[in-house]
Write an enzyme that holds these catalytic residues in place. Structure first.
Site, PDB file in Angstrom:
ATOM      1  N   LYS A 178       0.853  -1.197   0.000  1.00  0.00           N
ATOM      2  CA  LYS A 178       0.000   0.000   0.000  1.00  0.00           C
ATOM      3  C   LYS A 178       0.887   1.245   0.000  1.00  0.00           C
ATOM      4  O   LYS A 178       1.621   1.490   0.945  1.00  0.00           O
ATOM      5  CB  LYS A 178      -0.899   0.029   1.238  1.00  0.00           C
ATOM      6  N   GLY A 231       7.143   5.148   7.857  1.00  0.00           N
ATOM      7  CA  GLY A 231       6.181   6.219   8.084  1.00  0.00           C
ATOM      8  C   GLY A 231       6.396   6.827   9.450  1.00  0.00           C
ATOM      9  O   GLY A 231       7.499   6.772  10.009  1.00  0.00           O
ATOM     10  N   SER A 232       5.349   7.371  10.004  1.00  0.00           N
ATOM     11  CA  SER A 232       5.473   8.105  11.262  1.00  0.00           C
ATOM     12  C   SER A 232       5.639   7.156  12.453  1.00  0.00           C
ATOM     13  O   SER A 232       5.199   6.001  12.417  1.00  0.00           O
ATOM     14  CB  SER A 232       4.221   8.958  11.479  1.00  0.00           C
ATOM     15  N   THR A 233       6.220   7.676  13.508  1.00  0.00           N
ATOM     16  CA  THR A 233       6.375   6.906  14.747  1.00  0.00           C
ATOM     17  C   THR A 233       4.986   6.588  15.320  1.00  0.00           C
ATOM     18  O   THR A 233       4.765   5.499  15.845  1.00  0.00           O
ATOM     19  CB  THR A 233       7.257   7.699  15.733  1.00  0.00           C
ATOM     20  N   GLU A 253      10.541   1.624   9.968  1.00  0.00           N
ATOM     21  CA  GLU A 253      11.423   2.775   9.690  1.00  0.00           C
ATOM     22  C   GLU A 253      10.607   4.024   9.970  1.00  0.00           C
ATOM     23  O   GLU A 253       9.706   4.368   9.199  1.00  0.00           O
ATOM     24  CB  GLU A 253      11.860   2.760   8.215  1.00  0.00           C
ATOM     25  N   CYS A 287      13.248  11.924   5.929  1.00  0.00           N
ATOM     26  CA  CYS A 287      13.446  11.493   7.315  1.00  0.00           C
ATOM     27  C   CYS A 287      14.889  11.720   7.762  1.00  0.00           C
ATOM     28  O   CYS A 287      15.167  11.766   8.955  1.00  0.00           O
ATOM     29  CB  CYS A 287      13.071  10.025   7.443  1.00  0.00           C
ATOM     30  N   GLU A 389       9.284  15.902  15.729  1.00  0.00           N
ATOM     31  CA  GLU A 389       9.565  15.960  14.295  1.00  0.00           C
ATOM     32  C   GLU A 389       8.625  16.952  13.617  1.00  0.00           C
ATOM     33  O   GLU A 389       7.412  16.911  13.834  1.00  0.00           O
ATOM     34  CB  GLU A 389       9.380  14.570  13.687  1.00  0.00           C
TER      35      GLU A 389
HETATM   36  P1  NAD Z   1       2.175   7.985   8.114  1.00  0.00           P
HETATM   37  O1  NAD Z   1       2.615   7.132   9.236  1.00  0.00           O
HETATM   38  O2  NAD Z   1       1.025   8.880   8.305  1.00  0.00           O
HETATM   39  O3  NAD Z   1       1.792   7.069   6.863  1.00  0.00           O
HETATM   40  C1  NAD Z   1       2.713   6.168   6.270  1.00  0.00           C
HETATM   41  C2  NAD Z   1       1.940   5.060   5.585  1.00  0.00           C
HETATM   42  O4  NAD Z   1       1.279   4.288   6.573  1.00  0.00           O
HETATM   43  C3  NAD Z   1       0.837   5.544   4.642  1.00  0.00           C
HETATM   44  O5  NAD Z   1       0.747   4.642   3.567  1.00  0.00           O
HETATM   45  C4  NAD Z   1      -0.400   5.471   5.510  1.00  0.00           C
HETATM   46  O6  NAD Z   1      -1.594   5.333   4.785  1.00  0.00           O
HETATM   47  C5  NAD Z   1      -0.115   4.229   6.330  1.00  0.00           C
HETATM   48  N1  NAD Z   1      -0.743   4.157   7.655  1.00  0.00           N
HETATM   49  C6  NAD Z   1      -1.057   5.179   8.489  1.00  0.00           C
HETATM   50  N2  NAD Z   1      -1.597   4.695   9.624  1.00  0.00           N
HETATM   51  C7  NAD Z   1      -1.600   3.343   9.503  1.00  0.00           C
HETATM   52  C8  NAD Z   1      -2.035   2.277  10.347  1.00  0.00           C
HETATM   53  N3  NAD Z   1      -2.576   2.501  11.548  1.00  0.00           N
HETATM   54  N4  NAD Z   1      -1.891   1.021   9.919  1.00  0.00           N
HETATM   55  C9  NAD Z   1      -1.333   0.771   8.710  1.00  0.00           C
HETATM   56  N5  NAD Z   1      -0.926   1.725   7.854  1.00  0.00           N
HETATM   57  C10 NAD Z   1      -1.049   3.000   8.262  1.00  0.00           C
HETATM   58  O7  NAD Z   1       3.469   8.778   7.619  1.00  0.00           O
HETATM   59  P2  NAD Z   1       3.563   9.865   6.474  1.00  0.00           P
HETATM   60  O8  NAD Z   1       2.988  11.137   6.991  1.00  0.00           O
HETATM   61  O9  NAD Z   1       3.062   9.293   5.191  1.00  0.00           O
HETATM   62  O10 NAD Z   1       5.154  10.005   6.299  1.00  0.00           O
HETATM   63  C11 NAD Z   1       5.945  10.867   7.054  1.00  0.00           C
HETATM   64  C12 NAD Z   1       6.645  10.100   8.158  1.00  0.00           C
HETATM   65  O11 NAD Z   1       7.435   9.056   7.602  1.00  0.00           O
HETATM   66  C13 NAD Z   1       7.628  10.972   8.925  1.00  0.00           C
HETATM   67  O12 NAD Z   1       7.490  10.703  10.294  1.00  0.00           O
HETATM   68  C14 NAD Z   1       8.993  10.495   8.419  1.00  0.00           C
HETATM   69  O13 NAD Z   1      10.057  10.704   9.313  1.00  0.00           O
HETATM   70  C15 NAD Z   1       8.732   9.058   8.195  1.00  0.00           C
HETATM   71  N6  NAD Z   1       9.722   8.494   7.279  1.00  0.00           N
HETATM   72  C16 NAD Z   1      10.672   7.639   7.778  1.00  0.00           C
HETATM   73  C17 NAD Z   1      11.639   7.108   6.946  1.00  0.00           C
HETATM   74  C18 NAD Z   1      12.705   6.166   7.456  1.00  0.00           C
HETATM   75  O14 NAD Z   1      13.355   5.529   6.648  1.00  0.00           O
HETATM   76  N7  NAD Z   1      12.889   6.042   8.757  1.00  0.00           N
HETATM   77  C19 NAD Z   1      11.640   7.441   5.587  1.00  0.00           C
HETATM   78  C20 NAD Z   1      10.663   8.314   5.118  1.00  0.00           C
HETATM   79  C21 NAD Z   1       9.701   8.827   5.972  1.00  0.00           C
END
Ligand code: NAD
Length: 485
Positions: A178, A231-233, A253, A287, A389
């Site tokens: 996804k 994605g996000s923490t 990550e 990130c 962040e």
């Molecule tokens: P997000 O967590 O909102 O979403 C990331 C993905 O997860 C999306 O596809 C979203 O639809 C999905 N998602 C959200 N909640 C979910 C749940 N409960 N269950 C399953 N899937 C879920 O993050 P974002 O706003 O898209 O991205 C930004 C974040 O990503 C920032 O915190 C950034 O630091 C982090 N990031 C980390 C890395 C790394 O390698 N550590 C790389 C890029 C981005």
């Protein structure tokens, strides 16, 4: 092959393109213009179940397909990405708001590298053997995990999506993936590429939708044996809460609040050039961006003066214009969040030295979401601005007196993704690198990536490592076989 953006994006399930079963869509907005230019399936658990069914059906065939055959198919995907660089880069920029030159040079180029790297990697992947002299021999089989879930964010859409999918497929798994609902277009175009490359039906399934509606259904489904999430923490915690009691393999990550530690003996010009990039590339939405800049006291004033002047000169403009250094912020929700973080920094006593405001462009981008590169000083290490962040074009600057204080400031964070160190003193660089609590340390450089190296963070930045053998190990189960001689 038609790689133009459609009005209605489709899911890719069992080798064909289909609308979500509930027929619902989410608006897909170009953040540089504010225009709704396509619609994304708002898939739910029923689409996820279909995708998992297709992946399960394909698994016996794909997991026993010889590595060389998988290599050939993944390499064809890489080639088709290269052949369609312009179309994919334009789609990425229209979805995400990043400059077109950046999409071409970084995002799409890296997506094909990901496939090529893991296609080749699986041809060299081997497992251990442990001899017990004349008593027994142990050998380890590394078998694909099964059906795995890959979930990725919006900041580097195709780059991070393929960073997960490529090793999962190379290792013989079938995938339900996804992309972010905020930037779905290049993942959709990848479906078309996979069909053209001859990837067998059901091996990769791409389901579009929101995190709560679609992502969480992937995470909670017992048919998914491993989850690779970026994605996000906040979302990472939620995923761990659901998946850990089901004993799924997890690679998370997550976010970062990375320190950029600058000593007086650095190569000034290189440091200055690179620090502008590590602060504001992709509008600070990487990130790995260094959002807390720590500067040795003796060069603080000089740094402050030159860095602020150069940040003010960065050209915020239409992402399609080659002269734009900064594009749009990805979405209205994120734009509002970044501006609210700047307001909070002021409330906390921060002094905004550069930027701090939204930018109003004219013409095609008059309704776009743009924010000035922003530099803030005068905040202590424990305030929310320096602890949370922001993930936008916003950095803080702080000074330090000596190495100990630099380390203390660097490690005052719940995150531990990356850190950058600027010094010509190799011994000091090694000393600091060993003591900073981050998974990735750059010395006198930033974002220099070798895909073989372990990639991931400490603390709230996640668990597990991607890249190289770490990724292929994550996507396989080791099984020890002991034969008594
Ligand atoms: P997000 O967590 O909102 O979403 C990331 C993905 O997860 C999306 O596809 C979203 O639809 C999905 N998602 C959200 N909640 C979910 C749940 N409960 N269950 C399953 N899937 C879920 O993050 P974002 O706003 O898209 O991205 C930004 C974040 O990503 C920032 O915190 C950034 O630091 C982090 N990031 C980390 C890395 C790394 O390698 N550590 C790389 C890029 C981005």
């Amino acid at each position: 092959m038609n790689l133009t953006a459609p009005q209605h994006i489709a899911n890719y399930i069992a080798g064909s393109l289909q609308a979500s079963l509930n027929g619902k869509y989410i608006d897909n907005i170009n953040p540089a213009t504010g225009e709704i230019y396509s619609h994304t399936p708002d898939s739910d658990i029923s689409d996820v179940e279909e995708a998992i069914g297709a992946a399960r059906a394909a698994f016996p065939m794909w997991s026993t397909t010889p590595a060389e055959e998988r290599f050939k198919i993944l390499n064809r995907i890489a080639q088709l990405i290269d052949d369609n660089l312009d179309a994919l880069a334009l789609a990425e920029t229209n979805d995400n708001g990043k400059p077109l030159w950046l999409s071409k040079r970084v995002d799409i180029a890296r997506a094909s590298s990901n496939f090529r790297f893991f296609a080749t990697g699986i041809m060299h992947f081997s497992a251990e053997s442990h001899s017990m002299e004349d008593k027994a021999i142990n050998y380890t089989l590394r078998q694909p995990v099964g059906v795995v879930g890959c979930i990725s964010p919006w900041n580097l859409p195709l780059y991070l999506f393929t960073w997960k999918i490529a090793p999962a497929l190379a290792a013989g798994n079938c995938v339900v993936a996804k992309p972010s609902e905020v930037t779905p277009m290049t993942a959709y175009l990848l479906s078309i590429i996979c069909m053209e490359a001859g990837l067998p039906a059901g091996v990769l399934n791409i389901v579009h939708g929101t995190g709560p509606g679609c992502g969480s259904a992937i995470v909670a489904h017992p048919g998914i044996k491993a989850i690779s999430f970026t994605g996000s923490t906040r979302a990472g915690k939620e995923i761990a809460r659901i998946a850990a009691p089901m004993f799924k393999k997890l690679s998370l990550e997550l976010g970062g609040k990375n320190p950029n530690i600058i000593f007086a003996d650095c190569d000034w010009d290189k440091m200055m050039r690179t620090t502008l990039q590590s602060s504001f590339s992709n509008q600070g939405q990487i990130c790995l961006c260094g959002s807390r800049i720590l500067i040795e006291e003796s060069i603080y004033e000089k740094f402050r003066h030159e860095f602020v002047a150069r940040a003010k000169k960065l050209n915020v403009g239409d992402p399609l214009d080659d002269n734009s250094r900064q594009g749009a912020i990805v979405s209205k929700m994120h734009f509002d969040k970044v501006l609210s973080c700047i307001a909070l920094a002021k409330e906390e006593g921060g002094n905004v030295l550069a930027g701090g405001n939204a930018v109003k462009l004219t013409g095609r981008c008059e309704n776009g979401l743009f924010i000035e590169p922003t530099v803030i000083e005068g905040l202590g290490p424990h305030c929310r601005t320096n602890m949370e962040e922001i993930f936008g074009p916003v950095v803080t600057i702080q000074s330090f007196k000596n190495e100990d204080e630099a380390l203390q400031l660097a490690n005052t964070s719940d995150y531990g993704l990356s850190a950058t160190i600027w010094t010509q003193d190799v011994s000091r660089a090694n000393r600091i690198a060993g003591k900073v609590n981050s998974g990735i340390i750059w010395v006198n450089c930033w974002l220099l990536r070798d895909l073989r190296t372990p990639f991931g963070g400490f603390k709230s930045s996640g668990i597990g490592r991607e890249g190289g053998w770490d990724a292929l190990k994550f996507f396989t189960e080791p099984k020890n076989v002991c034969i008594e001689l």
